[in-house]
Design an enzyme around this catalytic site. Structure first.
Site, PDB file in Angstrom:
ATOM      1  N   GLU A  58       9.963   0.567  10.805  1.00 26.38           N
ATOM      2  CA  GLU A  58      10.806   1.941  10.277  1.00 26.38           C
ATOM      3  C   GLU A  58      10.278   2.969  10.426  1.00 26.38           C
ATOM      4  OE1 GLU A  58      12.708   4.432   9.443  1.00 26.38           O
ATOM      5  OE2 GLU A  58      12.735   4.051   7.123  1.00 26.38           O
TER       6      GLU A  58
ATOM      7  N   GLY B  85       3.106   3.501  13.746  1.00 23.97           N
ATOM      8  CA  GLY B  85       3.752   2.027  14.219  1.00 23.97           C
ATOM      9  C   GLY B  85       3.388   1.452  15.389  1.00 23.97           C
TER      10      GLY B  85
ATOM     11  N   LYS C 141       0.810  -1.192  -0.030  1.00 24.67           N
ATOM     12  CA  LYS C 141      -0.019  -0.029   0.325  1.00 24.67           C
ATOM     13  C   LYS C 141       0.639   1.224   0.255  1.00 24.67           C
ATOM     14  CE  LYS C 141      -1.819   2.746   3.029  1.00 24.67           C
ATOM     15  NZ  LYS C 141      -1.783   4.156   2.494  1.00 24.67           N
TER      16      LYS C 141
ATOM     17  N   GLY D 286       6.877   4.554   8.316  1.00 28.41           N
ATOM     18  CA  GLY D 286       6.314   5.466   8.554  1.00 28.41           C
ATOM     19  C   GLY D 286       6.361   6.102  10.072  1.00 28.41           C
ATOM     20  N   SER D 287       5.160   6.802  10.335  1.00 27.42           N
ATOM     21  CA  SER D 287       5.597   7.674  11.781  1.00 27.42           C
ATOM     22  C   SER D 287       5.470   6.547  13.091  1.00 27.42           C
ATOM     23  CB  SER D 287       4.117   8.735  11.787  1.00 27.42           C
ATOM     24  OG  SER D 287       3.115   7.749  12.341  1.00 27.42           O
ATOM     25  N   THR D 288       6.047   7.206  14.080  1.00 25.73           N
ATOM     26  CA  THR D 288       6.287   6.312  15.290  1.00 25.73           C
ATOM     27  C   THR D 288       4.952   6.143  15.714  1.00 25.73           C
ATOM     28  OG1 THR D 288       8.458   6.748  15.771  1.00 25.73           O
ATOM     29  CG2 THR D 288       7.012   6.190  17.587  1.00 25.73           C
ATOM     30  N   GLU D 289       3.986   7.102  15.612  1.00 27.15           N
ATOM     31  CA  GLU D 289       2.812   6.925  16.266  1.00 27.15           C
ATOM     32  C   GLU D 289       1.880   5.850  15.719  1.00 27.15           C
ATOM     33  OE1 GLU D 289       0.374  10.480  15.431  1.00 27.15           O
ATOM     34  OE2 GLU D 289      -1.286  10.095  16.210  1.00 27.15           O
TER      35      GLU D 289
ATOM     36  N   CYS E  61      13.231  10.533   7.441  1.00 27.23           N
ATOM     37  CA  CYS E  61      13.201   9.755   8.818  1.00 27.23           C
ATOM     38  C   CYS E  61      14.354   9.692   9.545  1.00 27.23           C
ATOM     39  CB  CYS E  61      12.554   8.447   8.903  1.00 27.23           C
ATOM     40  SG  CYS E  61      13.200   7.610   7.613  1.00 27.23           S
TER      41      CYS E  61
ATOM     42  N   GLU F 110       9.733  15.240  15.746  1.00 33.19           N
ATOM     43  CA  GLU F 110      10.136  15.081  14.514  1.00 33.19           C
ATOM     44  C   GLU F 110       9.327  15.870  13.724  1.00 33.19           C
ATOM     45  OE1 GLU F 110       9.070  11.162  12.419  1.00 33.19           O
ATOM     46  OE2 GLU F 110      11.007  11.548  11.325  1.00 33.19           O
TER      47      GLU F 110
END
Lengths: 496, 286
Positions: A273, A256, A199, A251-254, A307, A404
Site C-alpha cells: 500500500e 515498496g 515493525k 509506506g512509500s512507493t520507493e 497516502c 507525493e
C-alpha cells in the site's frame, strides 16, 4: 529556506480568525510512558541482542519521550522464530472461534483504553488529538472487531476454496497512522490464522508498544504477535527473513519497489500500500460549501500525511474563483499548533526529515512558477510545523503536481470538460484514491467508472471503514486491506 | 503426372490485428516430434514487443468499456471458431508432438467457453456491498487492470495458452502474449481465429520467439500493468520478478501439474487475480 516560505503570502485574502480560542489541552496524565522499551518477542519485552537503542521524540516539542530498542538481524530472527513456533504449535490449529475471541478481547481493550492510546498517538506522532481520538482509535478497535468475526467464518468467504493460513506475516507500517496501521495489518493476519512480526515506523513506535501490553493482557499465546522496533534496516531484515511467508508493507512507493525487488523469486506473498497523488475533482454544479470542507479534509487532515490525500484539486474553470476564495477563507480558520489541544486542526509535522522534504517540494513549486498562498500562521518556536499551503497556477509538469508531498500542501489545477478532468486525474503513475464533487448522479458514476484509482469518494473524502476494501491501482501498490477482500492476501485458497 | 504441391503458410506475429513479420527480419526454426522442420516463425524483437504493448494499450480503452455481456458474446464466438478449426489444431499439435492432440483441442475449446461465461459473473462472486458504520452507500467491484503480459507455458502449447489467456481477456484487459517457444504454431493459428472473430484488433497480440529474450522486456515495460509468469523458466524467475518492480506490476504464476484438470486449471480467482478492486463511497442523505 523554510522560514522564508512560511512568511510568504501573496494571497488576495488574508482571512482573520473572528474569535480567539482558549487553550483546551487534553491531559497527558492518562499516559504512562516508560523510560525504556524492549522488543516484544514471544509475549515478553526483551532487551535487544543488537545492544542498540534510539530515542523517540514528541515532534511538537522535540522532547525525548522514551528510549526504544533497535532490532538487529539477530533480534528479527528471534521474533520470526517465535512467530513460526507459535504458528506451528498453537495458532494454526486453533479453532477460528477461539482466534475470534482473542481478537474481540483486543478490540475491547483498545476501546477501554482508547483515550490513553489517543493521547500517546498524538504525543509521539504529532497528529491532533481530535483526530487520534475520533478517527484513529475508533477505527483501530473497529478493525479488530470486524476481523474477529471473520475468524470462524472463513469457509464462507471464498466459494469453492479451502482457506489456509500462510504462516508468519512480516508487516512493516508507516508513521502517519501508527496504531490504525497496526490494526489494519494484525487483525486480518490473525483472523486468518497467521502469526505476525510487526515493525512500527521508527518515529512512532510507542502506540505499537502499548498495543503489545494489550496483547499480553489478552493472553494471546506468546509469539502470535511480535513487535520489533527499528528503522529501515530492521524492516529489511524482516522482509528478507526466510521464515516470513507473507510480506505486507505500507509506506512509500520507493521503498515498496525495493521490497518487491528484494523478495523476487522467493515465493513470498506480497501486498503493498504505497503512495498517492489523488485528484479531488470539483464540478461547477457541486455543493460548493460541502466541497470546500471535503477539500480541506482531503488535504489538511493529519497534516496531509495521508497516502490517499486529495493533494491535486481539479476545479472546473467556471467555479474556480469562488472555490479559491472560500478555500482561502477556510484556510484562515484552521488552527495550527499543539496536537494535544482539542481545538487543533493541523498538528505537528511528524519529523524533521519529513519537514525538510515538504519544504523542498514547496520551494520547487515556487521555483517552477506556481503561486503560493498561506494564511497567517503563528507556529510554535520548537517542534516541526508547516503552515497549511495551497498553490494556484500549477501545471501538470510541476513537481508539486506529480510527486507525493505528504504534507499540508494543495496543488490546484483547472479543467473545462469532464473528459479533461479525467485525463488530468489519471495522468499520474499513482492510483490510490480520487474524489468527485457534483450533484449529478450519472456524472459521478461516469467518472467512477473511468478514474483509475482504488477508492473513489463521491461528495465526500477520506472516509475509512473496516468493512470497506482499501488499496491502489498502478504504482500505489497492490492488494486490498479491509472487507472481504482484505482476507485474501493472508490466505492460500486451495481448490476443494 | 506430378502431385500438387502444398501451399505452405508463413507464420507471422499478430500485432494490432495485423500479421507483420518481425521488424528485425529474424525468424527461427521450429521442429516437430520427428525432428522435421515444421516452420520458421518470426523471432520477435524488443521493438515488436513495444509495438504490441502500444497496440494493446490503445485497444484496451475500448475493450474495457464494452459491456460485460458483449465481451462474453465476443469470446463465446471465438470458441465457435475454434471448433470450426478443430482439425487444423489437432494436426498442428500432433505434428508438434503433443501426446493427446484431440483431447487437448477439445479441452481448450471447453475452457474457452467456461471463461467466456465469467465475463458478467465474477462481479457477483467477488464484488461486495460494504456495510460501513456511517451514512454512506459503499460498494466494491472488480474491473480490468489494463495491459497484461502473458508468458504462456511451454506445454501444453494450446491448452496452456488458452487457460492463461482466456481469464485475462474476459474482463476487459488487453494482452501481449509470448507463445510457447518450442511449439508456437498453435498460438499463431489461434491468432488467425482471433483475427476473424469479433475480438477488436489489438486486444490480444501474439509474439513468437525466444521466451528468455522477450520476457525481461515485457516484465520491465512501464506501460504493462500486470504479467503472468507461468511460462517463465524457474531459473529466470528472480531476475524477471525483480524487473516488475519498476512500475509495481502485479504478477501471477500458475502452478498447474495437470492442465486437463478443471478443478485446478480453471478458476474465477484466475480472473480476479488480473482485476483491480474499486471501492466507491457516496453519502446517503435526503
Amino acid at each position: 529556506m523554510g522560514d522564508e516560505i512560511e512568511r510568504r503570502d501573496k494571497g488576495a485574502v488574508t482571512a482573520t480568525v473572528p474569535w480567539e480560542y482558549a487553550a483546551a489541552p487534553e491531559s497527558k496524565e492518562i499516559v504512562r510512558i516508560q523510560d525504556r522499551y524492549g522488543l516484544f518477542i514471544e509475549g515478553r519485552f526483551v532487551d535487544p541482542l543488537s545492544g542498540r537503542t534510539f530515542e523517540t521524540i514528541n515532534p511538537a516539542t522535540e522532547e525525548t519521550l522514551s528510549v526504544v530498542s533497535e532490532a538487529g538481524p539477530e533480534d528479527v530472527d528471534l521474533a520470526v522464530r517465535a512467530a513460526e513456533k507459535a504458528w506451528e504449535s498453537s495458532w494454526r490449529d486453533l479453532p477460528g472461534r477461539e482466534r475470534a475471541k482473542y481478537l474481540y478481547r483486543i478490540a475491547r481493550s483498545l476501546q477501554e483504553r482508547s483515550r490513553e492510546f489517543a493521547v500517546l498517538e498524538s504525543l509521539n506522532g504529532g497528529k491532533p488529538i481530535k483526530e487520534s481520538r475520533d478517527v484513529d482509535l475508533p477505527l483501530a478497535a473497529a478493525h479488530f472487531f470486524y476481523y474477529a468475526g471473520w475468524a470462524d467464518k472463513l469457509a464462507y468467504a471464498f466459494p469453492n476454496r479451502e482457506p489456509r493460513p500462510l504462516g508468519v506475516a512480516g508487516q512493516v507500517i508507516p508513521w502517519n497512522f501508527p496504531i490504525l496501521m497496526a490494526a489494519w495489518k494484525l487483525a486480518p493476519a490473525l483472523a486468518t490464522g497467521n502469526t505476525a512480526v510487526l515493525k512500527p515506523a521508527e518515529t512512532t513506535p510507542l502506540t505499537a508498544l502499548l498495543l503489545a501490553e494489550v496483547i499480553q493482557e489478552a493472553d494471546l499465546p506468546p509469539g502470535v504477535v511480535n513487535i520489533v522496533t527499528g528503522a529501515g534496516e530492521t524492516g529489511a531484515a524482516l522482509v528478507n527473513h526466510p521464515g516470513v511467508a507473507k510480506v505486507a508493507f505500507t509506506g512509500s512507493t520507493e521503498v515498496g519497489k525495493i521490497i518487491r525487488r528484494a523478495i523476487a523469486g522467493t515465493g513470498k506473498r506480497l501486498t503493498l500500500e504505497l503512495g498517492g497523488k489523488a485528484a479531488n475533482i470539483v464540478f461547477e454544479d457541486a455543493p460548493i460549501d460541502q466541497a470546500i470542507e471535503g477539500i480541506v479534509n482531503g488535504i489538511y487532515f493529519n497534516q496531509g500525511h495521508v497516502c490517499c490525500a486529495g493533494s491535486r484539486l481539479l476545479v472546473q474553470e467556471s467555479v474556480f474563483e469562488p472555490v479559491l476564495d472560500k478555500l482561502k477563507e477556510r484556510l484562515g480558520t484552521l488552527r495550527v499548533g499543539d496536537p494535544l489541544d482539542k481545538n487543533t486542526d493541523v498538528g505537528a509535522i511528524n519529523s524533521a526529515a519529513q519537514l525538510s522534504r515538504i519544504k523542498e517540494l514547496v520551494e520547487s513549486g515556487i521555483q517552477e512558477g506556481a503561486e503560493i498562498y498561506q494564511p497567517e500562521c503563528h507556529l510554535p518556536e520548537r517542534g516541526f510545523w508547516f503552515c497549511p499551503t495551497l498553490f494556484t497556477g500549477v501545471s501538470q509538469s510541476h513537481r508539486i503536481a506529480r510527486e507525493e508531498i505528504f504534507g499540508p500542501v494543495l496543488s490546484i489545477l483547472t479543467f473545462r470538460t469532464p473528459e479533461e478532468a479525467l485525463e488530468k486525474a489519471n495522468n499520474t503513475p499513482y492510483g490510490l484514491s480520487a474524489g468527485v464533487w457534483t450533484e449529478k448522479g450519472s456524472r459521478i458514476l461516469w467518472m467512477t467508472q473511468r478514474l483509475r484509482a482504488g477508492v473513489i469518494w463521491a461528495n465526500t473524502f477520506n472516509r475509512f471503514d473496516p468493512s470497506s476494501p482499501f488499496g491502489g491501482y498502478k504504482e500505489s501498490g497492490f492488494g486490498r486491506e479491509g472487507g472481504l477482500h482484505g482476507l485474501e492476501p493472508y490466505l492460500d485458497l486451495v481448490p476443494r | 503426372m506430378m502431385d500438387r504441391l502444398d501451399v505452405r503458410k508463413t507464420y507471422k506475429l499478430y500485432i494490432g490485428g495485423a500479421f507483420p513479420r518481425s521488424e528485425s527480419g529474424r525468424s527461427y526454426p521450429v521442429f516437430g516430434a520427428d525432428r522435421q522442420l515444421l516452420a520458421r516463425p518470426a523471432r520477435a524483437s524488443r521493438k515488436d514487443l513495444r509495438d504490441a504493448v502500444r497496440a494493446a494499450r490503445e485497444a484496451w480503452k475500448g475493450w474495457t468499456m464494452q459491456t460485460a455481456f458483449n465481451r462474453g458474446q465476443v469470446l463465446y464466438r471465438v470458441a465457435e471458431l475454434l471448433q470450426g478449426r478443430r482439425a487444423q489444431f489437432v494436426q498442428e499439435l500432433r505434428d508438434a508432438g503433443a501426446p493427446e492432440p484431440e483431447r487437448e483441442v477439445d479441452a481448450s475449446i471447453d475452457r474457452w467457453v467456461w471463461y467466456a461465461g465469467w465475463s458478467d459473473k465474477v462481479h457477483h462472486v467477488l464484488g461486495t456491498v460494504n456495510p460501513v458504520a456511517g451514512p454512506y452507500f459503499n460498494f466494491t467491484f472488480p474491473e480490468s487492470m489494463g495491459v497484461v503480459g502473458i508468458v504462456a507455458p511451454e506445454t501444453p502449447a494450446l491448452l496452456g495458452l488458452v487457460s492463461r489467456l482466456a481469464p485475462a481477456v474476459v474482463t476487459g484487459n488487453s494482452l501481449v502474449v509470448v507463445a510457447s517457444e518450442s511449439r508456437p504454431l498453435p498460438a499463431i493459428t489461434l491468432a488467425e481465429v482471433l483475427a476473424t472473430s469479433d475480438v477488436p484488433p489489438g486486444v490480444i497480440n501474439v509474439l513468437t520467439g525466444f521466451t528468455r529474450e522477450l520476457t525481461p522486456w515485457l516484465a520491465s515495460h512501464m506501460d504493462v500493468n500486470a504479467i503472468d509468469l507461468t511460462g517463465v523458466p524457474e531459473d529466470q524467475l528472480d531476475e524477471v520478478e525483480a524487473m516488475t518492480a519498476g512500475n509495481v506490476k502485479r504478477t501471477v504464476r500458475a502452478r498447474v501439474d495437470d492442465w486437463f484438470d478443471d478443478a485446478v486449471a480453471q478458476s474465477p480467482y484466475a480472473v480476479t487475480a488480473l482485476m483491480e478492486m474499486k471501492t466507491v463511497w457516496h453519502p446517503m442523505g435526503a
